[in-house]
Structures are given as C-alpha cells and as structure tokens.
Design a protein around this motif. Structure first.
Motif, PDB file in Angstrom:
ATOM      1  N   SER A   1      -6.819   3.417   6.131  1.00  0.00           N
ATOM      2  CA  SER A   1      -6.012   2.286   6.572  1.00  0.00           C
ATOM      3  C   SER A   1      -4.698   2.794   7.152  1.00  0.00           C
ATOM      4  O   SER A   1      -3.970   3.565   6.508  1.00  0.00           O
ATOM      5  CB  SER A   1      -5.723   1.355   5.393  1.00  0.00           C
ATOM      6  OG  SER A   1      -4.753   0.395   5.768  1.00  0.00           O
ATOM      7  N   LEU A   2      -4.378   2.358   8.372  1.00  0.00           N
ATOM      8  CA  LEU A   2      -3.175   2.861   9.033  1.00  0.00           C
ATOM      9  C   LEU A   2      -1.905   2.229   8.489  1.00  0.00           C
ATOM     10  O   LEU A   2      -0.802   2.567   8.936  1.00  0.00           O
ATOM     11  CB  LEU A   2      -3.292   2.643  10.543  1.00  0.00           C
ATOM     12  CG  LEU A   2      -4.458   3.419  11.188  1.00  0.00           C
ATOM     13  CD1 LEU A   2      -4.516   3.165  12.677  1.00  0.00           C
ATOM     14  CD2 LEU A   2      -4.354   4.907  10.903  1.00  0.00           C
ATOM     15  N   GLU A   3      -2.026   1.323   7.502  1.00  0.00           N
ATOM     16  CA  GLU A   3      -0.848   0.869   6.767  1.00  0.00           C
ATOM     17  C   GLU A   3      -0.325   1.976   5.860  1.00  0.00           C
ATOM     18  O   GLU A   3       0.823   1.923   5.415  1.00  0.00           O
ATOM     19  CB  GLU A   3      -1.199  -0.346   5.902  1.00  0.00           C
ATOM     20  CG  GLU A   3      -1.525  -1.595   6.694  1.00  0.00           C
ATOM     21  CD  GLU A   3      -1.861  -2.747   5.779  1.00  0.00           C
ATOM     22  OE1 GLU A   3      -1.989  -2.518   4.559  1.00  0.00           O
ATOM     23  OE2 GLU A   3      -1.977  -3.871   6.278  1.00  0.00           O
ATOM     24  N   VAL A   4      -1.176   2.950   5.570  1.00  0.00           N
ATOM     25  CA  VAL A   4      -0.777   4.099   4.757  1.00  0.00           C
ATOM     26  C   VAL A   4      -0.236   5.165   5.704  1.00  0.00           C
ATOM     27  O   VAL A   4      -0.951   5.638   6.598  1.00  0.00           O
ATOM     28  CB  VAL A   4      -1.970   4.643   3.939  1.00  0.00           C
ATOM     29  CG1 VAL A   4      -1.560   5.882   3.150  1.00  0.00           C
ATOM     30  CG2 VAL A   4      -2.514   3.565   3.013  1.00  0.00           C
ATOM     31  N   TYR A   5       1.011   5.552   5.507  1.00  0.00           N
ATOM     32  CA  TYR A   5       1.659   6.485   6.426  1.00  0.00           C
ATOM     33  C   TYR A   5       0.891   7.802   6.513  1.00  0.00           C
ATOM     34  O   TYR A   5       0.743   8.382   7.593  1.00  0.00           O
ATOM     35  CB  TYR A   5       3.094   6.731   5.974  1.00  0.00           C
ATOM     36  CG  TYR A   5       3.869   7.675   6.865  1.00  0.00           C
ATOM     37  CD1 TYR A   5       4.144   7.368   8.186  1.00  0.00           C
ATOM     38  CD2 TYR A   5       4.327   8.893   6.352  1.00  0.00           C
ATOM     39  CE1 TYR A   5       4.863   8.232   8.993  1.00  0.00           C
ATOM     40  CE2 TYR A   5       5.044   9.764   7.157  1.00  0.00           C
ATOM     41  CZ  TYR A   5       5.314   9.437   8.479  1.00  0.00           C
ATOM     42  OH  TYR A   5       6.008  10.302   9.273  1.00  0.00           O
ATOM     43  N   GLY A   6       0.362   8.274   5.381  1.00  0.00           N
ATOM     44  CA  GLY A   6      -0.395   9.520   5.388  1.00  0.00           C
ATOM     45  C   GLY A   6      -1.616   9.438   6.280  1.00  0.00           C
ATOM     46  O   GLY A   6      -1.964  10.405   6.973  1.00  0.00           O
ATOM     47  N   ALA A   7      -2.288   8.285   6.289  1.00  0.00           N
ATOM     48  CA  ALA A   7      -3.456   8.109   7.153  1.00  0.00           C
ATOM     49  C   ALA A   7      -3.040   8.140   8.619  1.00  0.00           C
ATOM     50  O   ALA A   7      -3.721   8.739   9.466  1.00  0.00           O
ATOM     51  CB  ALA A   7      -4.156   6.795   6.826  1.00  0.00           C
ATOM     52  N   ALA A   8      -1.913   7.500   8.929  1.00  0.00           N
ATOM     53  CA  ALA A   8      -1.413   7.526  10.309  1.00  0.00           C
ATOM     54  C   ALA A   8      -1.058   8.946  10.730  1.00  0.00           C
ATOM     55  O   ALA A   8      -1.306   9.352  11.885  1.00  0.00           O
ATOM     56  CB  ALA A   8      -0.201   6.605  10.431  1.00  0.00           C
ATOM     57  N   CYS A   9      -0.493   9.729   9.807  1.00  0.00           N
ATOM     58  CA  CYS A   9      -0.152  11.122  10.125  1.00  0.00           C
ATOM     59  C   CYS A   9      -1.412  11.950  10.381  1.00  0.00           C
ATOM     60  O   CYS A   9      -1.421  12.819  11.258  1.00  0.00           O
ATOM     61  CB  CYS A   9       0.646  11.733   8.977  1.00  0.00           C
ATOM     62  SG  CYS A   9       2.337  11.114   8.837  1.00  0.00           S
ATOM     63  N   ARG A  10      -2.471  11.686   9.615  1.00  0.00           N
ATOM     64  CA  ARG A  10      -3.721  12.429   9.836  1.00  0.00           C
ATOM     65  C   ARG A  10      -4.324  12.084  11.194  1.00  0.00           C
ATOM     66  O   ARG A  10      -4.866  12.952  11.873  1.00  0.00           O
ATOM     67  CB  ARG A  10      -4.703  12.129   8.697  1.00  0.00           C
ATOM     68  CG  ARG A  10      -4.238  12.722   7.380  1.00  0.00           C
ATOM     69  CD  ARG A  10      -5.086  12.312   6.179  1.00  0.00           C
ATOM     70  NE  ARG A  10      -4.344  12.583   4.945  1.00  0.00           N
ATOM     71  CZ  ARG A  10      -4.789  12.349   3.728  1.00  0.00           C
ATOM     72  NH1 ARG A  10      -6.003  11.825   3.556  1.00  0.00           N
ATOM     73  NH2 ARG A  10      -4.046  12.633   2.670  1.00  0.00           N
TER      74      ARG A  10
ATOM     75  N   SER B   1       0.483   6.056  -3.891  1.00  0.00           N
ATOM     76  CA  SER B   1      -0.209   5.348  -2.815  1.00  0.00           C
ATOM     77  C   SER B   1       0.512   4.072  -2.392  1.00  0.00           C
ATOM     78  O   SER B   1      -0.093   3.004  -2.274  1.00  0.00           O
ATOM     79  CB  SER B   1      -1.655   5.011  -3.235  1.00  0.00           C
ATOM     80  OG  SER B   1      -2.403   4.500  -2.165  1.00  0.00           O
ATOM     81  N   ALA B   2       1.800   4.167  -2.143  1.00  0.00           N
ATOM     82  CA  ALA B   2       2.557   3.009  -1.638  1.00  0.00           C
ATOM     83  C   ALA B   2       2.245   2.804  -0.157  1.00  0.00           C
ATOM     84  O   ALA B   2       2.105   3.760   0.598  1.00  0.00           O
ATOM     85  CB  ALA B   2       4.050   3.239  -1.820  1.00  0.00           C
ATOM     86  N   ARG B   3       2.143   1.552   0.236  1.00  0.00           N
ATOM     87  CA  ARG B   3       1.837   1.213   1.631  1.00  0.00           C
ATOM     88  C   ARG B   3       3.098   0.744   2.361  1.00  0.00           C
ATOM     89  O   ARG B   3       4.035   0.258   1.748  1.00  0.00           O
ATOM     90  CB  ARG B   3       0.781   0.107   1.694  1.00  0.00           C
ATOM     91  CG  ARG B   3      -0.581   0.524   1.156  1.00  0.00           C
ATOM     92  CD  ARG B   3      -1.519  -0.650   1.097  1.00  0.00           C
ATOM     93  NE  ARG B   3      -2.811  -0.257   0.552  1.00  0.00           N
ATOM     94  CZ  ARG B   3      -3.874   0.048   1.285  1.00  0.00           C
ATOM     95  NH1 ARG B   3      -3.786  -0.009   2.602  1.00  0.00           N
ATOM     96  NH2 ARG B   3      -5.009   0.402   0.729  1.00  0.00           N
ATOM     97  N   ALA B   4       3.063   0.873   3.681  1.00  0.00           N
ATOM     98  CA  ALA B   4       4.166   0.372   4.498  1.00  0.00           C
ATOM     99  C   ALA B   4       4.304  -1.129   4.262  1.00  0.00           C
ATOM    100  O   ALA B   4       3.309  -1.856   4.239  1.00  0.00           O
ATOM    101  CB  ALA B   4       3.897   0.656   5.969  1.00  0.00           C
TER     102      ALA B   4
END
Length: 349
Positions: free
Chosen positions: A201-210, A139-142
């Motif tokens: 949280s859109l700082e998490v790339y996976g969340a942005a991809c979803r 769970s690393a964040r940008a």
C-alpha cells in the motif's frame, strides 16, 4: 543482629517510615534518595543509605515508579489488524528485537492493537492517564493521527518506518529505496528485461520508497517507465497472488518480478505456478524482508534483508534515551536512524 533482621524473622518487612525514623529524616527525603534525586545533601543521602542497609529495606518497584511519576512500562502499538500482525514475520522480528533491548531495563512491554478509530480513541484515553513511560509504534501510515496525538500528550514516542521524508518523530527505518534498487539491478544483471513489481500500500512510506527504488533501477538500466508493470497490493499473500494475476494479464511476456515483501512474493509464486510459469526459468522472483518465508519457499527466495530485529533494538534504545533525557539523566540521542539493507541471493532469481 540488626533490628531489620529481627523484624524479618518476625514476619514483617521494614517500611519507608521506619527507614525515615532510623535516619532522622522525613519520609519524602527517603523517597528522594531511593529514586536517585539529586536534591539531597551528601550527608543526608549517607544517613538514609545506612538506615536502608541496617534495616534490610527493599523498595517496592510499583511504589518507586509511582513516586518517580513512572510506570516502568513501554506500550508497543500496532495500527494494523491482528491477523496481519501474526501472519507477517516482520512484526515478530521487530518485537523480538524490542524485547531483547528492554530485557535489562526493568521496563514491561505492553502490546496493543489500534487498527480502527474506536481502538485509537480507547488507546489515547489510556495513555493520557500516563500509564506508560513511552510508546513504540510499528507500521504507522501516512495521515494516521495517532503519532501526533501521542506527541501532544507529551509521551516519548518512536515509530518504525517513517511516514514521510520529513518525519518529525524519532524513527527507525531501513533503507527501503536502496534495497529495492539493488534487487531490481540484480534482475537486470541476470538478463531480465521485463521486470514487474508488486508494491505494498502506497500509504506506507516504506512501500513508496521501494517503488522509487524499483523505478530508479529501471532508469539506471536505460529502460523507459512502464506503469503496466506495477501492481499495488496490501502486503498479504492473497494480495500478492491477485497482483501477480493482474500483471500476467497485462504483460504475459514479463520475465521477472520484484515483490515488496516476502509474503507477497509467496502469493505471486502461487499465481505463477497456477499459470504454468516456472521460477526462475520463466520468471525470476525477488522479495523483501529475508524472512523465514523466503528460506522455506520452493525454490528458496532471493530477498532483500532488512535488519528487523536490529530495528526493534534501535527503537527501544531511542525511546529509553528519550525517557532518560526528559528526566534530565542524559542528553538526547539521535532522532532518526536508517539501517542498511542487503540482497541475499537464492535460487529464485
């Protein structure tokens, strides 16, 4: 009776020095043979192995690791609060997969949390002393400096979930965008037209991809963008509840919700129930992860299954491969692994 057998009966254990004397070589040569170094002749290796067998010498694992500049330990770093780690099934599944993959490797798994600057600094100092052979980050964040910091220390590092499309570190991820797209396409196929989403949280790339997958599905269905149908939360149940309340206030006529995690979907379910909305009659609901939370909800939750245990196994495999390649024992393996997702349909949609 060998002299090694006699010595064990006397209460002592054969030492490295005794093996060296029996083989007629130096202590360092014995150490190189035991640790598999190629810098030993075939004849010398045979002599040392014969002395080891005759004396019944058993190497000390810690001493072997020290001699080979190894710690025989892998650090699992979670840059999240402990409360989130223990609340989300995603993390336990990842750890289970990592543990399975490391079971036969002889490596210990060390769990540590690094949710703040102080913890990250303490962790960096600990790892700089080379007390672990590799690091797994979940769970690393940008923008998190920790992965680059570890890379700068020369420690083999693998992360779960890329931080960007151009992730430079070895990583394991699921196909977040396609998973979300398939979930929203399923809702459209069921006749739902006002489909909202609760993102992490859109700082998490996976969340942005979803979120990208959600938007792609709307475009494929011929629907115009509508930012009023998007609410950002924080991957917690309470965050999902608040986001659902926000969406209902904005768009009371919404008829479906895609939540970017099962835990947030559970929070959304609470808000829908409090508002008198029936699932799925009034509002269809889909989550992401296909965790135990999804199966135990009422009604059972349709969810995107990401193979979290397999992701953990793949992470452990990558870091072991990286360690072995740096020691010259193997060639480097794949750098990035993306695993497929699958929609599991239940009564909530």
């Amino acid at each position: 009776m060998t002299s090694g057998t006699a010595r064990r009966r006397g209460g002592g254990l054969p030492t490295l020095e005794e093996v060296a004397a029996r083989a007629g070589v130096g202590r360092g040569t014995v150490s190189r043979v035991i640790n598999g170094s190629p810098r030993v002749s075939t004849r010398t290796r045979a002599a040392v192995e014969a002395a080891v067998a005759e004396l019944g010498y058993v190497p000390n694992p810690a001493a072997r690791a020290l001699a080979a500049n190894r710690s025989d330990a892998i650090a699992l770093v979670v840059p999240e609060p402990e409360a989130r780690f223990f609340a989300e099934p995603y993390f336990s599944d990842i750890v289970h997969g990592i543990g399975e993959a490391l079971a036969d490797s002889g490596m210990q798994l060390l769990l540590t949390f690094a949710g703040g600057d102080r913890e990250r600094g303490r962790l960096a100092r600990y790892l700089a002393s080379h007390r672990t052979d590799g690091v797994l980050i979940v769970s690393a964040r940008a923008g998190d400096p920790l992965p680059e910091l570890l890379g700068g220390l020369g420690i083999p590092t693998v992360i779960s979930g890329r931080r960007s499309a151009d992730e430079p570190l070895p990583s394991v991820d699921s196909d977040n965008a396609e998973g979300a797209r398939s979930a929203v396409a399923h809702l459209h196929a069921r006749g739902r037209r006002t489909v909202a989403t609760i993102t992490g949280s859109l700082e998490v790339y996976g969340a942005a991809c979803r979120l990208d997958g959600y938007r792609r599905a709307r475009t494929e269905a011929g629907l115009a963008p509508d930012e009023q149908l998007t609410a950002v939360a924080d991957f917690t149940e309470e965050g999902g509840r608040r986001a659902m309340c926000e969406l209902l206030a904005r768009r009371p006529a919404l008829d479906a919700v895609f939540a970017a995690s099962d835990v947030m979907a559970a929070g959304a379910r609470r808000a829908l129930r409090a508002a008198g909305r029936r699932v799925p009659d009034d509002v269809a609901l889909v989550g992401f992860d296909d965790s135990a939370t999804a199966r135990h909800m009422d009604p059972p939750l349709t969810s995107v299954r990401q193979p979290t245990a397999e992701m953990g196994r793949a992470m452990a495999g990558l870091v072991l491969s990286e360690i072995a390649s740096r020691q010259g024992r193997t060639t480097p393996g794949p750098h990035q692994i993306v695993l497929p997702t699958r929609l599991v349909i239940r009564d909530s949609s």
